[in-house]
Design a protein around this motif. Structure first.
Motif, short mmCIF file in Angstrom:
data_model
loop_
_atom_site.label_atom_id
_atom_site.label_comp_id
_atom_site.label_asym_id
_atom_site.label_seq_id
_atom_site.Cartn_x
_atom_site.Cartn_y
_atom_site.Cartn_z
N VAL A 181 6.27 8.53 2.70
CA VAL A 181 5.70 7.19 2.79
C VAL A 181 6.78 6.20 3.22
N GLN A 182 6.52 5.53 4.34
CA GLN A 182 7.43 4.47 4.77
C GLN A 182 7.25 3.24 3.89
N ASP A 183 8.36 2.66 3.41
CA ASP A 183 8.34 1.49 2.52
C ASP A 183 7.42 1.77 1.33
N ILE A 184 7.84 2.71 0.50
CA ILE A 184 6.98 3.22 -0.56
C ILE A 184 6.58 2.15 -1.56
N ASP A 185 7.45 1.17 -1.82
CA ASP A 185 7.10 0.11 -2.77
C ASP A 185 5.89 -0.69 -2.30
N ARG A 186 5.71 -0.78 -1.00
CA ARG A 186 4.59 -1.53 -0.43
C ARG A 186 3.37 -0.64 -0.15
N ASN A 187 3.59 0.59 0.28
CA ASN A 187 2.51 1.41 0.83
C ASN A 187 2.00 2.52 -0.08
N TYR A 188 2.66 2.77 -1.20
CA TYR A 188 2.23 3.90 -2.03
C TYR A 188 0.85 3.68 -2.64
N GLY A 189 0.52 2.44 -2.95
CA GLY A 189 -0.78 2.15 -3.55
C GLY A 189 -1.94 2.62 -2.67
#
Length: 381
Positions: A181-189
C-alpha cells in the motif's frame, strides 16, 4: 531437516536455508544482500544476479527459482532496469517493491527455489505442479481505480477470476496474500473496507476463515498504483490439511478490530508441515499495542507473539526458513538488526523500511517455517 548457511560471494552476502525431507523434494529459501553499498544500482544488481547463479550451482542443475521478491530503494528508476535484466529462461514469479533495504544497499532479494517440476507461466505469475498439487505464485498484480478501495476491489476480482481459470477458488485454495500500500497511513482504510466486503461475497467470514496476509507500505514503479498484490495458492489440498492459528493467550482475532486476515496457517503434507505467519506486531489479546514508543520492547513482544503462533503449529524458530522485518523509522535499524543478528545470525532475512498499518507499531515481522512430519493420509509435497 533445516540446514542454514551464510556465504560471502563477490560483494553479496547470501543467507540460505535448505529443507530436506526423507524421500521428498528439497526446498530452499535464500536472501541476498548487496555489500558494495557505495556502488550504483546496476552494479549491485549485477552482483546479486551473479550470486544467484553461484547459489544455483551450489544446489545443482535441477533446482530453479519459483518466486523472487526484489526490495528496491527507488522503484520508479530501478524497476525498469531490473525488469530489463531479470529475464530467466525458465519462468519465475517476480515481485518488485519499493521497500528500501536498511543495510545501506539499493537492492535485496528473497528467492524461493525448488527442484524443476512442471512449470506453467501466466500473467503475473507461475504455477508449479508436482505430486497432485498445483502451487500458484502470483506477483506484482496491479489494477485500475481512483482510490485504494477501488484498486483493492479490482485486484481481488481479477485475482479470483485468474484462480477460477486454473480451477481454484479464493476461499478454499488461497493461503497467503501480501497487499502493498502506497502511503499506508492514508490508504489502508480503503484496503480494509474493500477486502472485507469482497471476502463477505466469497464465503470468507469470521465463522469460516480469512486468509493469512501482510498489509504493508510499499511503492510501485507506477505512481498511480496505490495497492498491489502478491499471493500464493495451492490446488489439491484435502480436508484436514489446513489449520488456522490464533494464539489466543497473546493475540486477538484481527476481525475484532475490523481487519479480515488470519494470524497464521499450518499446511500438513505427507512428508512435511508448512507454516505461514502473517505480518505480526507488538499487540496483546485485547488488540492493544504493547510497549508504545519502545522499539526494543516492541521487537521482543513481536517475537514472543510469533513464537507462540509457531508453537501452536508444532514448530519453533528452529524451523523458520525465511523472515521479512518491516520498520517504520530507519533510525531503529541498528537496534532491531542487533537483536535479530544475535538471535538469528544465519536465518535468511531482510530488514526494510516499510511502515506498518498502525502508525504506533514501530516494527512488524512475517515468516515461513518448515518441519519434517509424517502424515501417511496426505500426499507428500
Amino acid at each position: 531437516m533445516n540446514k542454514y548457511s551464510t556465504l560471502e560471494y563477490d560483494h553479496v552476502r547470501i543467507e540460505s536455508c535448505c529443507f530436506e525431507a526423507d524421500g521428498g523434494i528439497a526446498e530452499y529459501h535464500a536472501t541476498l544482500h548487496a555489500t558494495r553499498t557505495n556502488s550504483s544500482f546496476v552494479t549491485q544488481l549485477d552482483d546479486l544476479q551473479n550470486a544467484c547463479v553461484r547459489l544455483l550451482s551450489c544446489y545443482g542443475k535441477h533446482v530453479r527459482p519459483v518466486f523472487k521478491r526484489y526490495f528496491l530503494s527507488d522503484a520508479a528508476n530501478q524497476a525498469p532496469l531490473l525488469a530489463a535484466c531479470d529475464k530467466d529462461a525458465i519462468p519465475c514469479a517476480v515481485s518488485i517493491v519499493q521497500q528500501p533495504p536498511l543495510d545501506g544497499s539499493k537492492i535485496a532479494l528473497w528467492v524461493y527455489l525448488k527442484p524443476d517440476t512442471k512449470i506453467t507461466a501466466f500473467p503475473h505469475g507461475i504455477s508449479d505442479e508436482h505430486n497432485g498439487y498445483r502451487h500458484i505464485w502470483t506477483a506484482g498484480r496491479i489494477a485500475a481505480g481512483n482510490d485504494s478501495f477501488r484498486q483493492t476491489e479490482s485486484l481481488f476480482q481479477e485475482y479470483t477470476a485468474a484462480l477460477k481459470q486454473m480451477q481454484c477458488r479464493l476461499d478454499t485454495d488461497c493461503l497467503r496474500t501480501w497487499l502493498f500500500v502506497q502511503d499506508i497511513d492514508r490508504n489502508y482504510g480503503g484496503v480494509v473496507k474493500a477486502r472485507k466486503a469482497f471476502f463477505a461475497q466469497h464465503q470468507l467470514t469470521e465463522q469460516t476463515h480469512y486468509i493469512v496476509s501482510t498489509g504493508i507500505e510499499a511503492r510501485h514503479a507506477v505512481p498511480e498504483t496505490l495497492v498491489s498484490l502478491d499471493a500464493y495458492a495451492v490446488r489439491g489440498l484435502q480436508p484436514g490439511q489446513l489449520r488456522f492459528l490464533s494464539a489466543p493467550t497473546h493475540l486477538n482475532p484481527a476481525h475484532e478490530y475490523g481487519v479480515t486476515f488470519e494470524r497464521g496457517v499450518c499446511v500438513e503434507y505427507g512428508d512435511r508441515r508448512h507454516v505461514f505467519i502473517a505480518g505480526t506486531a507488538s499487540i496483546n489479546n485485547k488488540g492493544e499495542i504493547v510497549h508504545p514508543d519502545d522499539i526494543t520492547g516492541q521487537t521482543l513482544r513481536m517475537l514472543e507473539n510469533i513464537e507462540v503462533l509457531l508453537a501452536e503449529a508444532g514448530t519453533s524458530f528452529n524451523h523458520v526458513v525465511q523472515m521479512i522485518v518491516y520498520l517504520r523509522d530507519l533510525s531503529d535499524y541498528r537496534v532491531v538488526n542487533a537483536l535479530f543478528e544475535a538471535r538469528f545470525p544465519a536465518l535468511p532475512k531482510v530488514i526494510t523500511l516499510a511502515p506498518v498499518c498502525r502508525h504506533a507499531w514501530l516494527v512488524e515481522t512475517e515468516c515461513i517455517a518448515i518441519r519434517q512430519q509424517h502424515h501417511p493420509q496426505f500426499r507428500a509435497l
